[in-house]
Enzyme design. Structure first.
Site, PDB file in Angstrom:
ATOM      1  N   GLU A  53     -44.122 -73.497 -96.565  1.00 14.89           N
ATOM      2  CA  GLU A  53     -44.000 -73.663 -95.105  1.00 14.89           C
ATOM      3  C   GLU A  53     -45.302 -74.172 -94.486  1.00 14.89           C
ATOM      4  O   GLU A  53     -45.279 -74.864 -93.474  1.00 14.89           O
ATOM      5  CB  GLU A  53     -43.570 -72.346 -94.439  1.00 14.89           C
ATOM      6  CG  GLU A  53     -42.123 -71.955 -94.708  1.00 14.89           C
ATOM      7  CD  GLU A  53     -41.948 -71.189 -96.012  1.00 14.89           C
ATOM      8  OE1 GLU A  53     -42.930 -71.053 -96.785  1.00 14.89           O
ATOM      9  OE2 GLU A  53     -40.810 -70.722 -96.266  1.00 14.89           O
ATOM     10  N   PHE A 115     -35.094 -56.347 -93.544  1.00 16.92           N
ATOM     11  CA  PHE A 115     -35.535 -57.252 -94.607  1.00 16.92           C
ATOM     12  C   PHE A 115     -36.017 -58.568 -94.008  1.00 16.92           C
ATOM     13  O   PHE A 115     -35.323 -59.175 -93.195  1.00 16.92           O
ATOM     14  CB  PHE A 115     -34.393 -57.495 -95.607  1.00 16.92           C
ATOM     15  CG  PHE A 115     -34.773 -58.475 -96.685  1.00 16.92           C
ATOM     16  CD1 PHE A 115     -35.802 -58.198 -97.572  1.00 16.92           C
ATOM     17  CD2 PHE A 115     -34.118 -59.698 -96.788  1.00 16.92           C
ATOM     18  CE1 PHE A 115     -36.168 -59.112 -98.550  1.00 16.92           C
ATOM     19  CE2 PHE A 115     -34.480 -60.620 -97.755  1.00 16.92           C
ATOM     20  CZ  PHE A 115     -35.512 -60.327 -98.643  1.00 16.92           C
ATOM     21  N   GLN A 116     -37.173 -58.989 -94.403  1.00 16.20           N
ATOM     22  CA  GLN A 116     -37.806 -60.232 -93.934  1.00 16.20           C
ATOM     23  C   GLN A 116     -37.995 -60.270 -92.430  1.00 16.20           C
ATOM     24  O   GLN A 116     -37.883 -61.311 -91.798  1.00 16.20           O
ATOM     25  CB  GLN A 116     -37.036 -61.463 -94.424  1.00 16.20           C
ATOM     26  CG  GLN A 116     -37.132 -61.613 -95.937  1.00 16.20           C
ATOM     27  CD  GLN A 116     -36.717 -62.967 -96.440  1.00 16.20           C
ATOM     28  OE1 GLN A 116     -35.807 -63.580 -95.891  1.00 16.20           O
ATOM     29  NE2 GLN A 116     -37.370 -63.441 -97.503  1.00 16.20           N
ATOM     30  N   LYS A 165     -30.516 -64.513 -86.345  1.00 17.67           N
ATOM     31  CA  LYS A 165     -29.389 -65.060 -87.110  1.00 17.67           C
ATOM     32  C   LYS A 165     -28.068 -64.944 -86.347  1.00 17.67           C
ATOM     33  O   LYS A 165     -27.266 -65.887 -86.317  1.00 17.67           O
ATOM     34  CB  LYS A 165     -29.285 -64.340 -88.460  1.00 17.67           C
ATOM     35  CG  LYS A 165     -28.319 -64.975 -89.422  1.00 17.67           C
ATOM     36  CD  LYS A 165     -28.440 -64.380 -90.816  1.00 17.67           C
ATOM     37  CE  LYS A 165     -27.559 -65.155 -91.792  1.00 17.67           C
ATOM     38  NZ  LYS A 165     -27.718 -64.668 -93.166  1.00 17.67           N
ATOM     39  N   MET A 481     -68.812 -78.604 -99.738  1.00 16.34           N
ATOM     40  CA  MET A 481     -69.500 -78.328 -98.479  1.00 16.34           C
ATOM     41  C   MET A 481     -70.187 -76.964 -98.524  1.00 16.34           C
ATOM     42  O   MET A 481     -71.292 -76.795 -98.008  1.00 16.34           O
ATOM     43  CB  MET A 481     -68.508 -78.404 -97.309  1.00 16.34           C
ATOM     44  CG  MET A 481     -69.150 -78.303 -95.943  1.00 16.34           C
ATOM     45  SD  MET A 481     -70.437 -79.563 -95.708  1.00 16.34           S
ATOM     46  CE  MET A 481     -69.529 -80.796 -94.794  1.00 16.34           C
TER      47      MET A 481
HETATM   48  C1  LIG Z   1     -58.379 -72.558 -95.920  1.00 21.75           C
HETATM   49  C2  LIG Z   1     -59.861 -72.668 -95.958  1.00 21.75           C
HETATM   50  N1  LIG Z   1     -60.578 -71.845 -96.752  1.00 21.75           N
HETATM   51  C3  LIG Z   1     -61.924 -71.948 -96.806  1.00 21.75           C
HETATM   52  C4  LIG Z   1     -62.586 -72.879 -96.060  1.00 21.75           C
HETATM   53  C5  LIG Z   1     -64.103 -72.984 -96.099  1.00 21.75           C
HETATM   54  N2  LIG Z   1     -64.513 -74.288 -96.647  1.00 21.75           N
HETATM   55  C6  LIG Z   1     -64.863 -75.328 -95.864  1.00 21.75           C
HETATM   56  S1  LIG Z   1     -65.195 -76.702 -96.711  1.00 21.75           S
HETATM   57  C7  LIG Z   1     -64.911 -75.938 -98.168  1.00 21.75           C
HETATM   58  C8  LIG Z   1     -65.057 -76.683 -99.469  1.00 21.75           C
HETATM   59  C9  LIG Z   1     -64.017 -77.703 -99.661  1.00 21.75           C
HETATM   60  O1  LIG Z   1     -64.070 -78.128-100.992  1.00 21.75           O
HETATM   61  P1  LIG Z   1     -63.413 -79.471-101.467  1.00 21.75           P
HETATM   62  O2  LIG Z   1     -62.008 -79.553-101.028  1.00 21.75           O
HETATM   63  O3  LIG Z   1     -63.636 -79.632-102.906  1.00 21.75           O
HETATM   64  O4  LIG Z   1     -64.197 -80.567-100.628  1.00 21.75           O
HETATM   65  P2  LIG Z   1     -65.723 -81.047-100.691  1.00 21.75           P
HETATM   66  O5  LIG Z   1     -66.477 -80.275 -99.673  1.00 21.75           O
HETATM   67  O6  LIG Z   1     -66.219 -80.808-102.084  1.00 21.75           O
HETATM   68  O7  LIG Z   1     -65.646 -82.487-100.350  1.00 21.75           O
HETATM   69  C10 LIG Z   1     -64.552 -74.601 -97.973  1.00 21.75           C
HETATM   70  C11 LIG Z   1     -64.262 -73.631 -99.055  1.00 21.75           C
HETATM   71  C12 LIG Z   1     -61.788 -73.709 -95.235  1.00 21.75           C
HETATM   72  N3  LIG Z   1     -62.331 -74.623 -94.444  1.00 21.75           N
HETATM   73  N4  LIG Z   1     -60.447 -73.605 -95.223  1.00 21.75           N
END
Ligand SMILES: Cc1ncc(C[n+]2csc(CCOP(=O)(O)OP(=O)(O)O)c2C)c(N)n1
Length: 585
Positions: A53, A115-116, A165, A481
């Site tokens: 979803e 449920f749900q 529902k 990042m």
């Molecule tokens: C759902 C979610 N969890 C954690 C984060 C924190 N976060 C921001 S950037 C990042 C790294 C992303 O890694 P990747 O997709 O490999 O991209 P890169 O930065 O290496 O280009 C994280 C963990 C986030 N933004 N969203």
């Protein structure tokens, strides 16, 4: 779909969606929403069966980003609705019109821990523009009409309609409202005339103006008006992460992206400006850095459809509540008159200064022939291979910044990303939604290896539903990042960021999902692999770009730092901060 004289709630729901202009719904069925899936069979509304979803929500967002029309998603009660929450929060933060329809347990057992059962209107209260539990079958058309009206007018946003529902099963007369009139909801679209004149006075008096263009300009389809205003007043333009493409990057007045990873000229122009004309922008902390030191000498004209944005972070000298297109057009017309009456304003020194910064401090990176592939190079080559004409969708992280920095955008809605919430996993499903909305467009998702793994199962949706996209994975083997912050601000103490470049095997994973998998391992591979990827139009292609694992995004303004302390690149990198002084994200 033709309705019987007393349709079921489910029939009324689907007919209402048709009347609201829905062409596609992204969703996953389940017990509570089951009745609504039956009349879908007779309806011209297309249902795209997603694999999660969250993917349905992001696909609806991608569709809305790309087309400007509300995206629609379906989920069942409980876990289905809960799985939508991230996407709704994402749409809320980025002002994306989305209508979510959730099934709910029958009215008789609501509150019973049935449920749900989840109180989804309660759960999503703070991440939707509006939500509503419909308790009577005859109210369904009105609830749907209202949802589309609220989602797409004023400041757009997500609206959730929760339908039990039994309300879907029972019958009632069908009445589609001719117009929606909601007491207390009348967004102001036309800017106050006097305020527009005041704003023009400030523009005429300004020596160092900057037109600060935000995502609201894209939402309001105001790009053409922005161009007229900029050209009329010869006003330099910054486009925020959400507004990339709202003003063409190759325009002589374009300064590009400001903010934490913006370029030196955009950041410094705002800092030194004596007038910020903010349109559909919200002085987000990623743009302003430390508010106390942000653009200290600038007066502010702030145009926004949402009065709550004005003065929220930075006081406005001239606040104007209104639609970005209407107000921008009024500003341009008044400015034209003022210029005709008073003559042109000489800002050659300011424009020359900006040009000098542009020449002196462009985005920089170094691609060695025999070195690892640089992510920036991948983005530049994607730009070249697509002739600058693709719709680019990104995940969240370093690759998002590089995509925004290095793809040269020329039109609004060409750039789709998750700005406010920063949702990893956004790219693949949003790209699918964009492709459904604009089937003739070439849609390229530039994704991180971490982000991709959050929603890669939607490749199955792509294959089965015939929605071909290209996914370019900037595979740096890390949550890049976060790794960058640990390198810069935690003394290179890496914790929980290593993914590895080899697991999963992205080429085989793509193939398992009925897509084509390709890999580029050296800079010399990049163009050939891209040509191959872009030559495929009948299925999705996933390209595993094996990139430099340690590349960092620059320039950078450390979170909470002053924009005056922008770090330009590795050669200027400051010594690691004491972790106790590490910036607060
Ligand atoms: C759902 C979610 N969890 C954690 C984060 C924190 N976060 C921001 S950037 C990042 C790294 C992303 O890694 P990747 O997709 O490999 O991209 P890169 O930065 O290496 O280009 C994280 C963990 C986030 N933004 N969203």
């Amino acid at each position: 779909m033709t309705l019987p004289s007393r349709p079921t709630g489910a029939q009324a729901l689907i007919r209402s969606l048709e009347l609201a202009g829905t062409e596609v719904v992204f969703g996953i069925p389940g017990g509570a929403i089951l009745p609504a899936y039956d009349p879908l069979i007779e309806s011209p509304v297309r249902h795209v069966l997603m694999r999660h979803e969250q993917g349905a929500g992001h696909a609806a967002e991608g569709y809305a980003h790309a087309t400007g029309r509300p995206g629609v998603c379906f989920a069942t009660s409980g876990p289905g609705g809960c799985n939508l929450v991230t996407a709704l929060a994402d749409a809320y933060m980025d002002s994306i019109p989305v209508v979510a329809i959730t099934g709910q347990v029958p009215t008789g057992v609501i509150g019973n821990d049935a449920f749900q059962e989840a109180d989804i209107t309660g759960v999503t209260m703070s991440v939707t523009k509006h939500n509503r539990l419909v308790t009577r079958t005859e109210d369904i058309p009105e609830a749907v009409a209202e949802a589309f009206h609220i989602a797409s007018t004023g400041r757009p946003g997500p609206v959730l309609v929760d339908v039990p529902k039994d309300v879907l099963i029972q019958t009632a007369p069908f009445e589609w409202p001719d117009c929606v009139d909601l007491p207390g909801y009348r967004p102001t679209t036309q800017g106050n005339r006097k305020q527009v004149r005041e704003a023009v006075k400030l523009i005429m008096a300004s020596q160092r103006p900057v037109l600060y263009v935000g995502g609201g300009v894209v939402r309001a389809n105001a790009a053409a008006d922005i161009r007229t205003l900029a050209e009329t007043g010869r006003l330099p333009v910054v486009t925020t992460l959400m507004a990339r493409g709202a003003f063409p990057d190759d325009h002589e007045l374009a300064l590009g992206m400001p903010g934490m990873h913006g370029n030196y000229t955009a950041v410094t122009a705002m800092q030194r400006s004596d007038l910020l004309i903010a349109i559909g922008a919200r002085f987000d902390d990623r743009v302003t850095g430390n508010l106390a030191t942000f653009a200290p000498g600038a007066k502010v004209v702030h145009v926004d459809i949402d009065p709550a944005e004005i003065g929220k972070n930075r006081a406005a000298d001239v606040p104007i509540v209104g639609d970005a297109a209407q107000v921008t057009a009024a500003l341009a017309a008044d400015l034209q008159q003022a210029l005709a009456a008073d003559g042109p304003v000489d800002r050659s020194a300011w424009l020359a200064q900006l040009d000098e910064w542009k020449r002196g401090f462009p985005y920089r990176y170094q691609q060695d022939d025999d070195g690892p592939i640089k992510p920036q190079f991948v983005v530049e080559r994607i730009h070249a291979a697509t002739g600058g004409d693709a719709t680019i969708v990104s995940g969240v992280g370093q690759h998002q910044m590089w995509a925004s920095q290095f793809y040269r955008f020329s039109r609004p809605r060409q750039w789709i990303n998750s700005g406010g919430l920063g949702t990893m996993g956004f790219a693949v499903p949003a790209a699918l939604g964009a492709k459904v909305g604009r089937p003739d467009e070439r849609v390229v998702a530039i994704d991180g290896d971490g982000c991709f793994q959050m929603t890669s199962q939607e490749l199955a949706t792509s294959a089965v539903e015939g929605i071909p996209i290209v996914v370019a994975i900037v595979n740096n083997g890390h949550l890049g990042m976060v790794r960058q912050w640990q390198e810069l601000f935690y003394d290179e103490r890496y914790s929980g960021v290593h993914l590895t470049q080899d697991v999963p095997d992205y080429v085989r994973l793509a193939e398992a999902y009925g897509a084509i998998g390709l890999r580029a391992e050296t800079p010399a591979d990049v163009d050939a692999v891209l040509d191959k990827a872009l030559s495929v139009t009948d299925r999705s292609v996933v390209v595993d770009f094996r990139c430099d694992q340690g590349e960092m995004v620059f320039p950078m303004v450390p979170a909470g730092g002053s924009n005056d302390d922008i770090i330009l690149g590795p050669e200027f990198a400051q010594p690691a901060l004491d972790p106790a002084e590490a910036p607060i994200a």
